[in-house]
Design an enzyme around this catalytic site. Sequence first.
Site, PDB file in Angstrom:
ATOM      1  N   GLY A 106       9.701   0.346  -7.859  1.00 28.02           N
ATOM      2  CA  GLY A 106      11.110   0.106  -8.126  1.00 28.02           C
ATOM      3  C   GLY A 106      11.296   0.405  -9.718  1.00 28.02           C
ATOM      4  O   GLY A 106      10.556   0.969 -10.464  1.00 28.02           O
ATOM      5  N   THR A 121      17.502  -9.429  -4.378  1.00 30.03           N
ATOM      6  CA  THR A 121      18.528 -10.409  -4.634  1.00 30.03           C
ATOM      7  C   THR A 121      19.194 -10.579  -3.065  1.00 30.03           C
ATOM      8  O   THR A 121      19.405  -9.462  -2.626  1.00 30.03           O
ATOM      9  CB  THR A 121      19.630  -9.754  -5.685  1.00 30.03           C
ATOM     10  OG1 THR A 121      19.986  -8.691  -5.363  1.00 30.03           O
ATOM     11  CG2 THR A 121      19.081 -10.201  -7.054  1.00 30.03           C
ATOM     12  N   GLN A 139      23.420 -18.541 -12.599  1.00 30.78           N
ATOM     13  CA  GLN A 139      24.332 -17.374 -12.523  1.00 30.78           C
ATOM     14  C   GLN A 139      25.267 -17.758 -11.329  1.00 30.78           C
ATOM     15  O   GLN A 139      24.431 -18.095 -10.115  1.00 30.78           O
ATOM     16  CB  GLN A 139      23.670 -16.083 -12.439  1.00 30.78           C
ATOM     17  CG  GLN A 139      24.491 -14.916 -12.215  1.00 30.78           C
ATOM     18  CD  GLN A 139      25.637 -14.619 -13.206  1.00 30.78           C
ATOM     19  OE1 GLN A 139      25.118 -15.193 -14.512  1.00 30.78           O
ATOM     20  NE2 GLN A 139      26.775 -14.394 -12.902  1.00 30.78           N
ATOM     21  N   GLN A 199      24.239 -16.724  -7.645  1.00 28.86           N
ATOM     22  CA  GLN A 199      22.668 -16.642  -7.463  1.00 28.86           C
ATOM     23  C   GLN A 199      22.019 -17.921  -7.477  1.00 28.86           C
ATOM     24  O   GLN A 199      20.895 -17.827  -7.922  1.00 28.86           O
ATOM     25  CB  GLN A 199      22.333 -15.733  -8.801  1.00 28.86           C
ATOM     26  CG  GLN A 199      22.861 -14.155  -8.392  1.00 28.86           C
ATOM     27  CD  GLN A 199      21.905 -13.324  -9.365  1.00 28.86           C
ATOM     28  OE1 GLN A 199      21.719 -13.633 -10.463  1.00 28.86           O
ATOM     29  NE2 GLN A 199      21.691 -12.041  -8.773  1.00 28.86           N
ATOM     30  N   TYR A 225      18.528 -16.941  -6.064  1.00 28.44           N
ATOM     31  CA  TYR A 225      17.730 -15.923  -7.021  1.00 28.44           C
ATOM     32  C   TYR A 225      17.292 -16.795  -8.298  1.00 28.44           C
ATOM     33  O   TYR A 225      16.164 -16.696  -8.956  1.00 28.44           O
ATOM     34  CB  TYR A 225      18.535 -14.889  -7.439  1.00 28.44           C
ATOM     35  CG  TYR A 225      17.966 -13.788  -8.341  1.00 28.44           C
ATOM     36  CD1 TYR A 225      17.087 -12.932  -7.619  1.00 28.44           C
ATOM     37  CD2 TYR A 225      18.228 -13.902  -9.572  1.00 28.44           C
ATOM     38  CE1 TYR A 225      16.428 -11.974  -8.688  1.00 28.44           C
ATOM     39  CE2 TYR A 225      17.749 -12.801 -10.768  1.00 28.44           C
ATOM     40  CZ  TYR A 225      16.903 -11.812 -10.048  1.00 28.44           C
ATOM     41  OH  TYR A 225      16.111 -10.944 -10.714  1.00 28.44           O
ATOM     42  N   LYS A 252      13.618 -17.756  -9.432  1.00 27.41           N
ATOM     43  CA  LYS A 252      13.101 -17.178 -10.732  1.00 27.41           C
ATOM     44  C   LYS A 252      12.820 -18.413 -11.755  1.00 27.41           C
ATOM     45  O   LYS A 252      11.751 -18.053 -12.649  1.00 27.41           O
ATOM     46  CB  LYS A 252      14.293 -16.381 -11.559  1.00 27.41           C
ATOM     47  CG  LYS A 252      14.534 -14.843 -10.653  1.00 27.41           C
ATOM     48  CD  LYS A 252      13.008 -14.078 -10.624  1.00 27.41           C
ATOM     49  CE  LYS A 252      13.474 -12.730 -10.144  1.00 27.41           C
ATOM     50  NZ  LYS A 252      11.987 -11.933 -10.049  1.00 27.41           N
TER      51      LYS A 252
HETATM   52  N1  LIG Z   1      17.124  -5.132 -12.916  1.00 23.40           N
HETATM   53  C1  LIG Z   1      17.340  -6.093 -13.434  1.00 23.40           C
HETATM   54  O1  LIG Z   1      18.340  -5.803 -14.393  1.00 23.40           O
HETATM   55  C2  LIG Z   1      16.611  -7.167 -13.582  1.00 23.40           C
HETATM   56  C3  LIG Z   1      16.697  -8.213 -14.451  1.00 23.40           C
HETATM   57  C4  LIG Z   1      15.997  -9.512 -14.400  1.00 23.40           C
HETATM   58  C5  LIG Z   1      15.094  -9.578 -13.493  1.00 23.40           C
HETATM   59  N2  LIG Z   1      14.481  -8.312 -12.873  1.00 23.40           N
HETATM   60  C6  LIG Z   1      13.553  -8.656 -11.805  1.00 23.40           C
HETATM   61  O2  LIG Z   1      12.545  -7.377 -12.066  1.00 23.40           O
HETATM   62  C7  LIG Z   1      11.899  -7.405 -10.954  1.00 23.40           C
HETATM   63  C8  LIG Z   1      12.118  -5.688 -10.702  1.00 23.40           C
HETATM   64  O3  LIG Z   1      13.383  -5.461 -10.678  1.00 23.40           O
HETATM   65  P1  LIG Z   1      13.982  -4.098 -10.300  1.00 23.40           P
HETATM   66  O4  LIG Z   1      15.385  -3.933 -10.969  1.00 23.40           O
HETATM   67  O5  LIG Z   1      13.009  -3.050 -10.655  1.00 23.40           O
HETATM   68  O6  LIG Z   1      14.263  -3.709  -8.925  1.00 23.40           O
HETATM   69  P2  LIG Z   1      14.016  -2.575  -7.673  1.00 23.40           P
HETATM   70  O7  LIG Z   1      14.321  -1.491  -8.325  1.00 23.40           O
HETATM   71  O8  LIG Z   1      14.810  -3.067  -6.503  1.00 23.40           O
HETATM   72  O9  LIG Z   1      12.510  -2.759  -7.008  1.00 23.40           O
HETATM   73  C9  LIG Z   1      12.113  -3.856  -6.552  1.00 23.40           C
HETATM   74  C10 LIG Z   1      10.666  -3.709  -5.993  1.00 23.40           C
HETATM   75  O10 LIG Z   1      10.143  -4.692  -5.287  1.00 23.40           O
HETATM   76  C11 LIG Z   1       9.653  -4.210  -4.082  1.00 23.40           C
HETATM   77  N3  LIG Z   1       9.660  -5.287  -2.977  1.00 23.40           N
HETATM   78  C12 LIG Z   1      10.975  -5.935  -2.840  1.00 23.40           C
HETATM   79  N4  LIG Z   1      10.787  -7.021  -1.807  1.00 23.40           N
HETATM   80  C13 LIG Z   1       9.277  -6.611  -1.456  1.00 23.40           C
HETATM   81  C14 LIG Z   1       8.546  -7.296  -0.417  1.00 23.40           C
HETATM   82  N5  LIG Z   1       8.766  -8.397   0.054  1.00 23.40           N
HETATM   83  N6  LIG Z   1       7.128  -6.945  -0.592  1.00 23.40           N
HETATM   84  C15 LIG Z   1       6.831  -6.064  -1.180  1.00 23.40           C
HETATM   85  N7  LIG Z   1       7.366  -5.357  -2.378  1.00 23.40           N
HETATM   86  C16 LIG Z   1       8.914  -5.692  -2.166  1.00 23.40           C
HETATM   87  C17 LIG Z   1      10.520  -2.944  -3.593  1.00 23.40           C
HETATM   88  O11 LIG Z   1       9.769  -2.383  -2.498  1.00 23.40           O
HETATM   89  P3  LIG Z   1      10.688  -1.597  -1.478  1.00 23.40           P
HETATM   90  O12 LIG Z   1      10.961  -0.207  -1.997  1.00 23.40           O
HETATM   91  O13 LIG Z   1      10.009  -1.797  -0.343  1.00 23.40           O
HETATM   92  O14 LIG Z   1      12.083  -2.341  -1.272  1.00 23.40           O
HETATM   93  C18 LIG Z   1      10.586  -2.534  -5.012  1.00 23.40           C
HETATM   94  O15 LIG Z   1       9.342  -1.630  -5.133  1.00 23.40           O
HETATM   95  C19 LIG Z   1      12.534  -7.898 -10.039  1.00 23.40           C
HETATM   96  O16 LIG Z   1      11.651  -9.154  -9.625  1.00 23.40           O
HETATM   97  C20 LIG Z   1      13.788  -8.424 -10.446  1.00 23.40           C
HETATM   98  O17 LIG Z   1      14.212  -9.747  -9.844  1.00 23.40           O
HETATM   99  C21 LIG Z   1      15.453  -7.195 -12.520  1.00 23.40           C
END
Ligand SMILES: NC(=O)c1ccc[n+]([C@@H]2O[C@H](COP(=O)([O-])OP(=O)(O)OC[C@H]3O[C@@H](n4cnc5c(N)ncnc54)[C@H](OP(=O)(O)O)[C@@H]3O)[C@@H](O)[C@H]2O)c1
Length: 246
Positions: A13, A91, A146, A149, A152, A156
């Site tokens: 991701g 999410t 939030q 959420q 979520y 978290k």
């Molecule tokens: N983006 C933000 O602004 C933000 C802010 C705060 C926290 N976060 C946290 O940061 C982390 C990464 O977020 P991101 O923005 O990079 O999200 P993302 O681009 O949607 O990537 C999520 C990753 O998690 C994997 N995943 C989801 N469900 C899974 C499962 N059941 N088993 C194995 N892998 C799984 C996905 O794989 P698939 O390709 O197989 O779906 C993908 O590789 C998350 O925990 C998110 O909550 C993000």
Amino acid sequence: MTARVALVTGGTGGIGTAICRHLAQLGHKVATNYRDEAKAKAWQDAQRKEGFEFALARGDVADPAAAEAMVREVEKQLGPIEILVNNAGITRDTTFHKMNALQWQEVIATNLGSCFNVTRPVIDGMRERKWGRIVQISSINGQKGQYGQANYAAAKAGMHGFTISLAQENAKFGITVNTVSPGYVGTDMVMAVPEDVRAKIVAQIPIGRLGEPDEIAYAVGFFANEQARWITGANLAINGGQYMGW
Ligand SMILES: NC(=O)c1ccc[n+]([C@@H]2O[C@H](COP(=O)([O-])OP(=O)(O)OC[C@H]3O[C@@H](n4cnc5c(N)ncnc54)[C@H](OP(=O)(O)O)[C@@H]3O)[C@@H](O)[C@H]2O)c1
């Protein structure tokens, strides 16, 4: 610097890719998991073209047996896991009065249940070897809550409860356990939010923009460092100043 074996869940991701690349640039051997093999292989090839070599292991982090098999596969390919980054997350946003049980359960299982599922098969080895770094990727919304959420934010916030308990239990074993709580980073997860809502979010960020995945990865590298050995149970907010609670 000692080269270590790192497992980053959700490494394909937006934030996960930056974490994998940063840890590799620091000299570590890095693996991530996948559910969709074709998608993961395409990601691996794209990374290889840019000079990064990552190991892949199948595994749904929401499923305890699959997560354990994934850990064993990484150990087979790279050796014992010394750095674990619990980053995979999803999410399923909706206000609580409209939320169904599946939306609740999927988010809790993927974001919080995964911390048990992936860390449990890793922790014994870290304790035996007397060295480990565990980092949870939580969220600003676990700190402040939030609208839309409840699932979520609960997951978290729970991740940091997990961090501070594990930090206490494992402090004597050379293992540090910390949380990184990102604010809004411009990955697919955030770009899926409607543009007008995103504009309102940016307006609440004193630095005046969304975060970049590299800015989160940097903090993970910091916690994984040898010299970060006296930092445990911390929750590092990286959010452009949007939430400054302490
Ligand atoms: N983006 C933000 O602004 C933000 C802010 C705060 C926290 N976060 C946290 O940061 C982390 C990464 O977020 P991101 O923005 O990079 O999200 P993302 O681009 O949607 O990537 C999520 C990753 O998690 C994997 N995943 C989801 N469900 C899974 C499962 N059941 N088993 C194995 N892998 C799984 C996905 O794989 P698939 O390709 O197989 O779906 C993908 O590789 C998350 O925990 C998110 O909550 C993000």
